[in-house]
Motif scaffolding. Structure first.
Motif, PDB file in Angstrom:
ATOM      1  N   UNK A  67       0.868  -1.177   0.000  1.00  0.00           N
ATOM      2  CA  UNK A  67       0.000   0.000   0.000  1.00  0.00           C
ATOM      3  C   UNK A  67       0.904   1.225   0.000  1.00  0.00           C
ATOM      4  N   UNK A  68       0.893   1.981  -1.073  1.00  0.00           N
ATOM      5  CA  UNK A  68       1.794   3.121  -1.206  1.00  0.00           C
ATOM      6  C   UNK A  68       1.233   4.321  -0.439  1.00  0.00           C
ATOM      7  N   UNK A  69       2.034   4.867   0.472  1.00  0.00           N
ATOM      8  CA  UNK A  69       1.642   6.033   1.266  1.00  0.00           C
ATOM      9  C   UNK A  69       2.417   7.236   0.752  1.00  0.00           C
ATOM     10  N   UNK A  70       1.722   8.248   0.309  1.00  0.00           N
ATOM     11  CA  UNK A  70       2.405   9.421  -0.230  1.00  0.00           C
ATOM     12  C   UNK A  70       3.009  10.243   0.898  1.00  0.00           C
ATOM     13  N   UNK A  71       4.039  11.006   0.567  1.00  0.00           N
ATOM     14  CA  UNK A  71       4.661  11.890   1.557  1.00  0.00           C
ATOM     15  C   UNK A  71       4.216  13.325   1.314  1.00  0.00           C
ATOM     16  N   UNK A  72       4.333  14.150   2.346  1.00  0.00           N
ATOM     17  CA  UNK A  72       3.919  15.536   2.228  1.00  0.00           C
ATOM     18  C   UNK A  72       4.688  16.374   3.241  1.00  0.00           C
ATOM     19  N   UNK A  73       4.813  17.673   2.966  1.00  0.00           N
ATOM     20  CA  UNK A  73       5.490  18.600   3.872  1.00  0.00           C
ATOM     21  C   UNK A  73       4.470  19.266   4.784  1.00  0.00           C
ATOM     22  N   UNK A  74       4.818  19.351   6.055  1.00  0.00           N
ATOM     23  CA  UNK A  74       3.991  20.050   7.037  1.00  0.00           C
ATOM     24  C   UNK A  74       4.803  21.236   7.564  1.00  0.00           C
ATOM     25  N   UNK A  75       4.238  22.426   7.496  1.00  0.00           N
ATOM     26  CA  UNK A  75       4.923  23.631   7.974  1.00  0.00           C
ATOM     27  C   UNK A  75       4.188  24.178   9.207  1.00  0.00           C
ATOM     28  N   UNK A  76       4.963  24.533  10.229  1.00  0.00           N
ATOM     29  CA  UNK A  76       4.364  25.029  11.470  1.00  0.00           C
ATOM     30  C   UNK A  76       5.152  26.214  12.002  1.00  0.00           C
ATOM     31  N   UNK A 107       8.774  16.386   6.969  1.00  0.00           N
ATOM     32  CA  UNK A 107       8.366  15.513   5.865  1.00  0.00           C
ATOM     33  C   UNK A 107       7.713  14.289   6.483  1.00  0.00           C
ATOM     34  N   UNK A 108       6.458  14.070   6.188  1.00  0.00           N
ATOM     35  CA  UNK A 108       5.688  13.027   6.876  1.00  0.00           C
ATOM     36  C   UNK A 108       4.974  12.139   5.876  1.00  0.00           C
ATOM     37  N   UNK A 109       4.562  10.974   6.340  1.00  0.00           N
ATOM     38  CA  UNK A 109       3.677  10.128   5.559  1.00  0.00           C
ATOM     39  C   UNK A 109       2.242  10.551   5.797  1.00  0.00           C
ATOM     40  N   UNK A 110       1.447  10.540   4.732  1.00  0.00           N
ATOM     41  CA  UNK A 110       0.046  10.952   4.848  1.00  0.00           C
ATOM     42  C   UNK A 110      -0.754   9.843   5.522  1.00  0.00           C
ATOM     43  N   UNK A 111      -1.098  10.089   6.796  1.00  0.00           N
ATOM     44  CA  UNK A 111      -1.775   9.062   7.580  1.00  0.00           C
ATOM     45  C   UNK A 111      -3.124   8.643   7.022  1.00  0.00           C
ATOM     46  N   UNK A 112      -3.745   9.501   6.229  1.00  0.00           N
ATOM     47  CA  UNK A 112      -5.067   9.167   5.695  1.00  0.00           C
ATOM     48  C   UNK A 112      -5.025   8.008   4.706  1.00  0.00           C
ATOM     49  N   UNK A 142      -2.178  -3.253   8.316  1.00  0.00           N
ATOM     50  CA  UNK A 142      -1.155  -3.499   7.292  1.00  0.00           C
ATOM     51  C   UNK A 142       0.016  -2.544   7.485  1.00  0.00           C
ATOM     52  N   UNK A 143      -0.296  -1.248   7.527  1.00  0.00           N
ATOM     53  CA  UNK A 143       0.753  -0.228   7.677  1.00  0.00           C
ATOM     54  C   UNK A 143       0.981   0.164   9.127  1.00  0.00           C
TER      55      UNK A 143
END
Length: 432
Positions: A24-33, A49-54, A60-61
């Motif tokens: 199951x491929x989990x896309x990555x994304x940038x989070x800015x705070x 840089x995080x994995x998109x938990x949704x 499985x993951x």
């Protein structure tokens, strides 16, 4: 972003592997705070840089996704002991904490395990009372580490010991020394000549803003003196998710606000199905907070190390279940370190029974605190004093005779008698 990416590469966070059909491929994304201090002032920019938990699939993951966290009473106890011994209290922050874990499975609590193993090699003992507390004792040298995910409180008996521990930690992990403890978990820590003042004013202001009550009329008390709310207090509240969000936020505010503990406990009883009356009670608490937003808890350098507790209970106070509510508070010397307000799990046939269950609850907490202080090498030499306003409950705690009205009380409640007989607990009367 550059700093974050370099840390990922330095820690060998990933390795490329061929894709298989069952992945199951989990896309990555940038989070800015924007990270702010407890006093509301801007501290620094953060990029992650995080994995998109949704897009994760449970089972499985990921399975368990929590990390052990320290108990609030443990934090207050450690701070009290540091003040009594005039030790400096430092705060450390771990950069990219989770990346320091060595993975032996796909979704582990790797950071916590790696940190535990390393500080054990330094000579720290893992506390049995609280899994997020680590204790170092070598001769006259003593140090405590309190871990809350990646936030760390370090206090030590000497500057040389503190510096040595910090050097080792920084060599193994990427640490940031934040200096003298000033904020922790959103709690502002103000140092005074005689102690520490813990306050959550910024957090409380955020709650009021979320509830659109920043300019409400303050209330003098968090709860009124009318009868308790039943499960069906008026029509069903139109936004139960908002009610649960506010009630959950208020629960964390009780970390430094024992004065709202009972009121918050009462509204949390109705989180599953809130009605308009319950929302009115929640707003009453918010109005009280608005008028007391700068209140908090003060820990002083107390000359005494005795444990003193107070307990009380109402009998059959819940209008729906007729269960009683009991509460307690425990002092270490002059410092309030533990408190609770909770509905009892079973019905009580008399006020004496309800009060006796309250005594059992506080004795249980006191026993845990005594064991914690023993692990911290600061044992309590005298018996814990428990004050209760019900004479019958006091007789029950020391009288082994089973009367007709008390023979139904569960045996596990009578452990109080054992501690009284040992001389570890003394139960006294105090006027209401």
């Amino acid at each position: 972003m550059t700093e974050e990416f370099r840390a990922l590469i330095k820690n060998g966070t990933w390795e490329l592997v061929p894709r298989t059909p069952d992945m199951n491929i989990i896309r990555s994304m940038w989070i800015f705070k924007h990270k702010f201090r407890a006093n509301g002032l801007f501290e620094r920019y953060k990029a992650r840089l995080v994995g998109d938990g949704r897009s994760k699939q449970v089972g499985i993951d990921c399975t368990e996704t929590f990390s052990p966290v320290v108990k609030p009473a443990t934090i207050r106890t450690v701070l009290s002991l540091a003040l009594q011994n005039s030790w400096s209290i430092h705060q450390l922050d771990v950069k990219n904490a989770f990346l320091h874990g060595t993975l032996s499975e796909t979704a582990p609590r790797a950071w916590y395990q790696r940190f535990t193993e390393y500080v054990s090699r330094l000579g720290f003992i893992h506390s049995k009372c609280d899994h997020s507390l680590f204790i170092y004792k070598h001769g006259t040298d003593t140090a405590y580490i309190v871990l809350y995910v990646d936030d760390i409180i370090l206090t030590a008996s000497s500057k040389s010991l503190k510096d040595m521990i910090m050097r080792h930690l920084d060599a193994e992990f990427s640490m940031m020394d934040l200096g003298q403890l000033s904020s922790f978990l959103g709690i502002s820590v103000t140092h005074t000549p005689t102690g520490l003042f813990l306050n959550q004013a910024t957090y409380a202001r955020d709650i009021l803003e979320r509830a659109d009550m920043l300019h409400c009329k303050p209330a003098k008390t968090p709860v009124d003196t009318k009868s308790k709310l039943s499960a069906r207090a008026g029509p069903v509240f139109h936004d139960p998710s908002f009610f649960r969000s506010m009630a959950g936020a208020l629960q964390y505010l009780t970390f430094t606000r024992p004065d709202i503990s009972y009121a918050v406990q009462q509204i949390c009883l109705h989180m599953h199905a809130p009605h308009d009356g319950h929302m009115g009670a929640l707003k009453r608490i918010l109005r009280y907070i608005h008028g007391t937003i700068d209140h908090g808890i003060y820990l002083s350098k107390s000359p005494s190390r005795s444990l003193v507790a107070y307990t009380d209970a109402d009998w059959a106070g819940c209008p729906d279940t007729r269960r009683s509510t009991s509460g307690y508070c425990v002092y270490l010397g002059d410092n309030l370190i533990s408190w609770s307000s909770k509905r009892q799990p079973t019905l009580s046939r008399s006020s004496a029974e309800a009060e006796y269950r309250g005594v059992a609850n506080v004795v249980s907490e006191s026993c845990w605190l005594r064991n914690l202080l023993l692990e911290l090498h600061q044992p309590v030499r005298k018996a814990t004093i428990v004050y209760c306003d019900n004479v019958s409950a006091i007789f029950l705690s020391s009288n082994p005779v089973q009367h007709q009205r008390t023979k139904h009380i569960e045996l596990d409640i009578h452990f109080v008698r054992e501690y009284v007989a040992r001389g570890q607990v003394r139960v006294f009367h105090v006027p209401s």
